[in-house]
Design a protein around this motif. Structure first.
Motif, PDB file in Angstrom:
ATOM      1  N   ARG A 141       0.899  -1.316  -0.065  1.00  0.00           N
ATOM      2  CA  ARG A 141       0.054   0.010   0.125  1.00  0.00           C
ATOM      3  C   ARG A 141       0.811   1.205   0.025  1.00  0.00           C
ATOM      4  NH1 ARG A 141      -2.358  -2.239   4.805  1.00  0.00           N
ATOM      5  NH2 ARG A 141      -1.841  -0.232   5.801  1.00  0.00           N
ATOM      6  N   ALA A 142       2.143   0.995   0.326  1.00  0.00           N
ATOM      7  CA  ALA A 142       2.912   2.412   0.543  1.00  0.00           C
ATOM      8  C   ALA A 142       3.388   2.994  -0.990  1.00  0.00           C
ATOM      9  CB  ALA A 142       4.180   2.017   1.097  1.00  0.00           C
ATOM     10  N   HIS A 143       3.779   4.210  -0.829  1.00  0.00           N
ATOM     11  CA  HIS A 143       4.117   4.827  -2.030  1.00  0.00           C
ATOM     12  C   HIS A 143       5.404   5.407  -1.815  1.00  0.00           C
ATOM     13  CE1 HIS A 143      -0.361   6.069  -2.005  1.00  0.00           C
ATOM     14  NE2 HIS A 143      -0.445   5.611  -3.253  1.00  0.00           N
ATOM     15  N   VAL A 144       5.779   5.721  -0.552  1.00  0.00           N
ATOM     16  CA  VAL A 144       7.152   5.894  -0.280  1.00  0.00           C
ATOM     17  C   VAL A 144       7.823   5.219   0.806  1.00  0.00           C
ATOM     18  CG1 VAL A 144       8.579   7.831   0.329  1.00  0.00           C
ATOM     19  CG2 VAL A 144       6.904   7.965  -1.476  1.00  0.00           C
ATOM     20  N   ILE A 145       8.781   4.748   0.998  1.00  0.00           N
ATOM     21  CA  ILE A 145       9.544   4.076   1.955  1.00  0.00           C
ATOM     22  C   ILE A 145      10.720   4.701   2.387  1.00  0.00           C
ATOM     23  CG2 ILE A 145      10.250   1.899   2.983  1.00  0.00           C
ATOM     24  CD1 ILE A 145       8.300   0.468   1.000  1.00  0.00           C
ATOM     25  N   VAL A 146      10.877   5.067   3.623  1.00  0.00           N
ATOM     26  CA  VAL A 146      12.021   5.633   4.184  1.00  0.00           C
ATOM     27  C   VAL A 146      12.631   4.867   5.249  1.00  0.00           C
ATOM     28  CG1 VAL A 146      12.746   7.727   5.495  1.00  0.00           C
ATOM     29  CG2 VAL A 146      10.883   7.924   3.924  1.00  0.00           C
ATOM     30  N   LEU A 147      13.924   4.518   4.996  1.00  0.00           N
ATOM     31  CA  LEU A 147      14.575   3.862   5.842  1.00  0.00           C
ATOM     32  C   LEU A 147      15.275   4.471   6.981  1.00  0.00           C
ATOM     33  CD1 LEU A 147      16.397   1.068   3.507  1.00  0.00           C
ATOM     34  CD2 LEU A 147      14.200   0.911   4.561  1.00  0.00           C
ATOM     35  N   ALA A 148      14.761   4.515   7.996  1.00  0.00           N
ATOM     36  CA  ALA A 148      15.309   5.443   9.461  1.00  0.00           C
ATOM     37  C   ALA A 148      16.536   4.738   9.893  1.00  0.00           C
ATOM     38  CB  ALA A 148      14.449   5.505  10.263  1.00  0.00           C
ATOM     39  N   ARG A 149      17.301   5.683  10.549  1.00  0.00           N
ATOM     40  CA  ARG A 149      18.579   5.299  11.296  1.00  0.00           C
ATOM     41  C   ARG A 149      19.401   4.468  10.434  1.00  0.00           C
ATOM     42  NH1 ARG A 149      14.695   4.626  15.374  1.00  0.00           N
ATOM     43  NH2 ARG A 149      14.838   6.014  17.002  1.00  0.00           N
ATOM     44  N   THR A 150      19.814   4.952   9.307  1.00  0.00           N
ATOM     45  CA  THR A 150      20.750   4.301   8.395  1.00  0.00           C
ATOM     46  C   THR A 150      22.113   4.946   8.713  1.00  0.00           C
ATOM     47  OG1 THR A 150      20.519   5.965   6.723  1.00  0.00           O
ATOM     48  CG2 THR A 150      18.992   4.015   6.364  1.00  0.00           C
ATOM     49  N   LEU A 151      22.332   5.872   9.424  1.00  0.00           N
ATOM     50  CA  LEU A 151      23.648   6.289   9.689  1.00  0.00           C
ATOM     51  C   LEU A 151      24.292   5.411  10.560  1.00  0.00           C
ATOM     52  CD1 LEU A 151      25.849   8.491   9.363  1.00  0.00           C
ATOM     53  CD2 LEU A 151      24.804   9.881  11.247  1.00  0.00           C
ATOM     54  N   ALA A 152      23.404   4.932  11.645  1.00  0.00           N
ATOM     55  CA  ALA A 152      24.017   4.059  12.625  1.00  0.00           C
ATOM     56  C   ALA A 152      24.020   2.514  12.026  1.00  0.00           C
ATOM     57  CB  ALA A 152      22.771   3.772  13.528  1.00  0.00           C
ATOM     58  N   SER A 153      23.431   2.422  10.835  1.00  0.00           N
ATOM     59  CA  SER A 153      23.919   1.044  10.168  1.00  0.00           C
ATOM     60  C   SER A 153      24.917   1.241   9.221  1.00  0.00           C
ATOM     61  CB  SER A 153      22.729   0.743   9.584  1.00  0.00           C
ATOM     62  OG  SER A 153      21.498   0.706  10.854  1.00  0.00           O
ATOM     63  N   SER A 154      25.668   2.564   8.719  1.00  0.00           N
ATOM     64  CA  SER A 154      26.440   2.800   7.621  1.00  0.00           C
ATOM     65  C   SER A 154      27.582   2.238   7.817  1.00  0.00           C
ATOM     66  CB  SER A 154      26.228   4.303   7.433  1.00  0.00           C
ATOM     67  OG  SER A 154      26.813   4.945   8.580  1.00  0.00           O
ATOM     68  N   GLY A 155      28.232   1.571   8.975  1.00  0.00           N
ATOM     69  CA  GLY A 155      29.552   1.047   9.057  1.00  0.00           C
ATOM     70  C   GLY A 155      30.535   2.140   9.634  1.00  0.00           C
TER      71      GLY A 155
END
Length: 549
Positions: A371-385
């Protein structure tokens, strides 16, 4: 001079601890003796080879399986425990819990030659008394002796039966350098027990979604476009900071947005509350809810309407404030109100394999991402290595995996990445802004009552704060003066010079007197990596691209 096991006298044989496994010494000619507890209960029988055994001088040896040579009535003895320093048997091993006080022999019976009481020069179950002499085998252990067991022995027995080592990890206040395990056998058992309830919840959610999709249930439409901001889990993805970011983007493009929110845990739950645009407005969080009160302070020019019926609130906002755009806070599951654009936030640090409520944290299956039109992945900086954060490689792989999940279930949606940033610090009770650089190197104690407190603590470490302890409360927790006093005592005991919390928790500290230790609220903002592309997708979804003023 060594003697075989066949040459032992009856008294010498009885002086050794009862062997918990069967002993084989031929086929017949066994001599049985009873085993009794200190209270006089008969708890089993013990068989020994007679001197005229067919095996002659052959030594006793282990049977490969627990056999019937030791009569194991009512499970008095449970299992063989190797080694000389192991603990007692579990309480369920014997009647009236007596096996908790009985200590079985831990020495191995030799396979070939030698006395069966020789386990390297020591009797089975014996211990050295510290002077080089050996004490007798321990057959009875009192309750006081078990409680005073050394820590190293307790740690060695932490996975035996119900005897577990209770260390500081079970405390409600955790040190900043410690990390708790996220799962374990107990969690897996809970998931298995709650699996039927999660299946029923899945069926109900799927039926409700199908009912709105097939128009069995009515969907209401507002006159102005609606942007829904939501997620799939029970909080903790940064919806409220993203709502503030979205309102600022709409204001910068000449829009007049209004925020429609439920106002969770507010006192007047059935009334419609209007928060008028005004400078320095500070509504009571107890009357409007913690999240609307926080948004009112951050966005003084945006009207906020608080109501559980978002359709009715939207109609009132259009009539009273003449708005041209609605922002529906936490509206992905609010299917009663039609929306123009559906934005879903996925936390890059969330485990989406845990399942639906109540076994996991998902409110809907992953298939509803369609149903989503836009998906935002949050907290990717903590997951960026980046350096300085534990498990960077694992988090990077988790972010990539969640992005692949999003593209799998919602191939038509556009996927963006967002980062959480520290916008500023302010004192909770005085409202004075502080420079974050003055508190980075100070030992601090963090506490929060949000959906994902561990993510907030990791953000604090990534921003450079030195945490010596942390405390987690439930989401939307309202603090009492006694709880704040307990937090102050815990912080002082750990050597903290300041206390850190979120803006949302600062709203729930309303009406409490200062505790003597500075409490700082962290204002968190969202920043998208592809902001221009996101704004283009946003206004294209609204149907028009207004000229920037």
């Amino acid at each position: 001079m060594e003697r075989n096991s066949a040459e032992l006298s009856r008294s010498e044989f009885d002086s050794c601890a009862a062997p918990p496994r069967a002993i084989r010494c031929g086929r017949r000619n066994f001599e049985a003796s009873e085993i009794r507890s200190p209270h006089g209960f008969r708890i089993g029988r013990r068989r020994a080879c007679k001197p005229d055994c067919r095996s002659g001088s052959a030594a006793a040896r282990h049977h490969r399986r627990v056999g019937g040579l030791i009569r194991n009535r009512r499970r008095r003895f449970r299992r063989w425990q190797p080694g000389s320093g192991r603990g007692a048997q579990p309480p369920r091993a014997g009647i009236l819990g007596e096996a908790d006080s009985l200590r079985a022999a831990h020495g191995k019976f030799p396979r070939r030659g030698g006395d069966f009481c020789q386990g390297g020069g020591r009797l089975p179950g014996s211990r050295r008394n510290g002077v080089g002499e050996e004490s007798a085998p321990i057959i009875w252990r009192s309750e006081n002796a078990r409680r005073s067991r050394p820590a190293r022995e307790t740690g060695a027995r932490q996975w035996l039966g119900r005897h577990r080592a209770h260390d500081g990890a079970d405390s409600s206040v955790a040190r900043g350098t410690e990390s708790r395990p996220s799962g374990g056998p107990r969690r897996r058992r809970e998931v298995r027990l709650l699996a039927p309830a999660a299946w029923v919840f899945r069926v109900g959610v799927s039926f409700r979604s199908a009912a709105y999709r097939r128009r069995w249930l009515k969907t209401h439409h507002l006159h102005r476009p609606v942007i829904s901001v939501g997620n799939l889990t029970v909080g903790g993805t940064g919806k409220t900071p993203f709502v503030a970011y979205l309102a600022e983007r709409l204001l910068s493009r000449g829009r007049k947005p209004a925020i429609l929110t439920r106002g969770y845990r507010r006192e007047r739950g059935t009334e419609i509350i209007f928060i008028e645009p005004a400078r320095r407005r500070a509504p009571d969080p107890r009357a409007v809810g913690d999240e609307p009160a926080m948004l009112a302070r951050q966005l003084p020019d945006v009207p906020i309407v608080v109501s559980a019926d978002r359709y009715r609130a939207g109609l009132a906002a259009e009539k009273r404030f003449e708005v041209d755009t609605h922002i529906l806070d936490d509206g992905f599951q609010h299917l009663r109100l039609a929306r123009t654009l559906d934005i879903v936030l996925l936390d890059a640090m969330e485990n989406y394999d845990a399942g639906l409520l109540p076994a996991g944290r998902l409110r809907e299956p992953l298939s509803e991402l369609a149903r989503a039109h836009v998906i935002v992945l949050a907290r990717t900086l903590a997951s960026s290595g980046r350096p300085g954060v534990d498990g960077d490689t694992q988090r990077l792989a988790a972010a990539e995996r969640i992005e692949s999940i999003a593209r799998r279930w919602a191939p038509q949606a556009q996927v963006f990445r967002a980062e959480t940033e520290l916008a500023g610090l302010r004192t909770v009770f005085e409202g004075v802004r502080k420079d974050a650089a003055d508190f980075v190197n100070l030992p601090s104690f963090a506490f929060s009552g949000i959906g994902n407190s561990q993510a907030f603590f990791q953000d604090l470490r990534r921003w450079g704060f030195h945490l010596v302890g942390q405390k987690v409360f439930s989401d939307h927790h309202r603090y009492a003066p006694k709880e704040l006093g307990g937090l102050k005592e815990s912080a002082r005991a750990l050597g903290a010079e300041a206390m850190l919390t979120t803006d949302k928790d600062a709203m729930n500290l309303f009406g409490i007197e200062p505790c003597g230790l500075p409490i700082l609220a962290c204002s968190i903002s969202m920043r998208l990596s592809e902001q221009e592309k996101f704004e283009e997708a946003l206004f294209c979804g609204l149907g028009s691209v207004p000229v920037k003023t």
